[in-house]
Design an enzyme around this catalytic site. Structure first.
Site, PDB file in Angstrom:
ATOM      1  N   LYS A  14       3.227  -2.158 -30.151  1.00 57.44           N
ATOM      2  CA  LYS A  14       3.433  -1.443 -29.370  1.00 57.44           C
ATOM      3  C   LYS A  14       5.482  -0.870 -29.448  1.00 57.44           C
ATOM      4  CE  LYS A  14      -0.042  -0.699 -27.848  1.00 57.44           C
ATOM      5  NZ  LYS A  14      -0.996   0.516 -28.301  1.00 57.44           N
ATOM      6  N   LYS A  74       7.882   3.922 -33.182  1.00 60.01           N
ATOM      7  CA  LYS A  74       7.389   2.409 -33.567  1.00 60.01           C
ATOM      8  C   LYS A  74       7.264   3.574 -35.513  1.00 60.01           C
ATOM      9  CE  LYS A  74       3.586   2.720 -29.943  1.00 60.01           C
ATOM     10  NZ  LYS A  74       2.906   3.777 -29.561  1.00 60.01           N
ATOM     11  N   GLU A 165      -3.735   7.024 -35.383  1.00 53.75           N
ATOM     12  CA  GLU A 165      -4.089   8.396 -35.663  1.00 53.75           C
ATOM     13  C   GLU A 165      -3.025   9.360 -34.719  1.00 53.75           C
ATOM     14  OE1 GLU A 165      -8.931   7.213 -36.748  1.00 53.75           O
ATOM     15  OE2 GLU A 165      -7.671   7.617 -35.031  1.00 53.75           O
TER      16      GLU A 165
END
Length: 217
Positions: A14, A74, A165
């Site tokens: 994360k 990220k 995604e």
């Protein structure tokens, strides 16, 4: 690290430690894994865009705006980001290219083997084009096979990874000029070193019980 250890240690990171880069040798190993991924009838309907620079990551991060802004860090803080893409069609040029490579690599011990492979592959392409009419979905499945191998390979090497995604596919296709090349993006994977802010690293895995997901016959 054993396979059992790797699958337990692996988690979706994360938060990445900014400014820390993976060794080139480790990245090359993961690219080797991707290149050797299995695909239905060896169709290889994929292309992988690898961002290893700040500019490259910023380009990919253009697709993490609006509802996907949470994925921006990220991308930006990772060592490398790979955009796993698929072809928009399995056209004649690609089929011929794959066949020629197979011949170059010595896959055909007899002349009839080449014709047989070509016929078999085209047969499956025709099934998905005309009967099932799901060429895009079929190609996407092959990309996800490659994704699974990449994530497992990274886990075995102790490399932290995050599949995503959650990005604007159209924005990424435009930023990378994919559609002009007959490609479209499917999924992103960030690779690097997790930071101390990665709360997911300290949480236990949660999976349904073994007896619920396996049937032995």
């Amino acid at each position: 690290m054993t396979l059992n250890d790797a699958v337990v240690r692996r988690h979706t990171v994360k938060a990445f430690a900014s400014g820390k880069s993976l060794p080139d040798t480790e990245i090359e190993t993961l690219l080797h894994v991707l290149r050797n991924s299995p695909s239905s009838v060896n169709s290889q309907p994929w292309h992988f865009v690898v961002a290893s620079t700040t500019a490259g990551r910023e380009l990919i991060a253009q697709s993490t705006q609006g509802p996907f802004v949470y994925n921006g860090p990220k991308v930006l803080n990772a060592s490398h980001v790979i955009a796993l893409c698929m072809r928009t069609d399995l056209d004649e040029a690609h089929l011929q290219n794959v066949l020629a490579q197979e011949e170059k690599d010595g896959r055909f011990l007899k002349p009839e083997a080449k014709a047989g492979q070509d016929k078999s592959r085209r047969g499956y392409v025709d099934i998905h084009r005309y009967e099932q009419r799901d060429i895009p979905q079929w190609m996407e499945k092959q990309v996800y096979l490659a994704l699974g191998g990449l994530l497992l390979g990274a886990a075995m090497m102790g490399i932290d990874a995050t599949p995503m995604e959650g990005f604007d596919q159209r924005a990424l296709d435009q930023a990378l000029g994919l559609r002009e090349k007959g490609l479209t993006s499917v999924v992103l994977v960030s690779l690097g070193y997790r930071s101390e802010e990665d709360f997911n690293a300290g949480l236990p895995k949660s999976r349904l019980p073994r007896e619920e997901i396996f049937t032995f016959i």
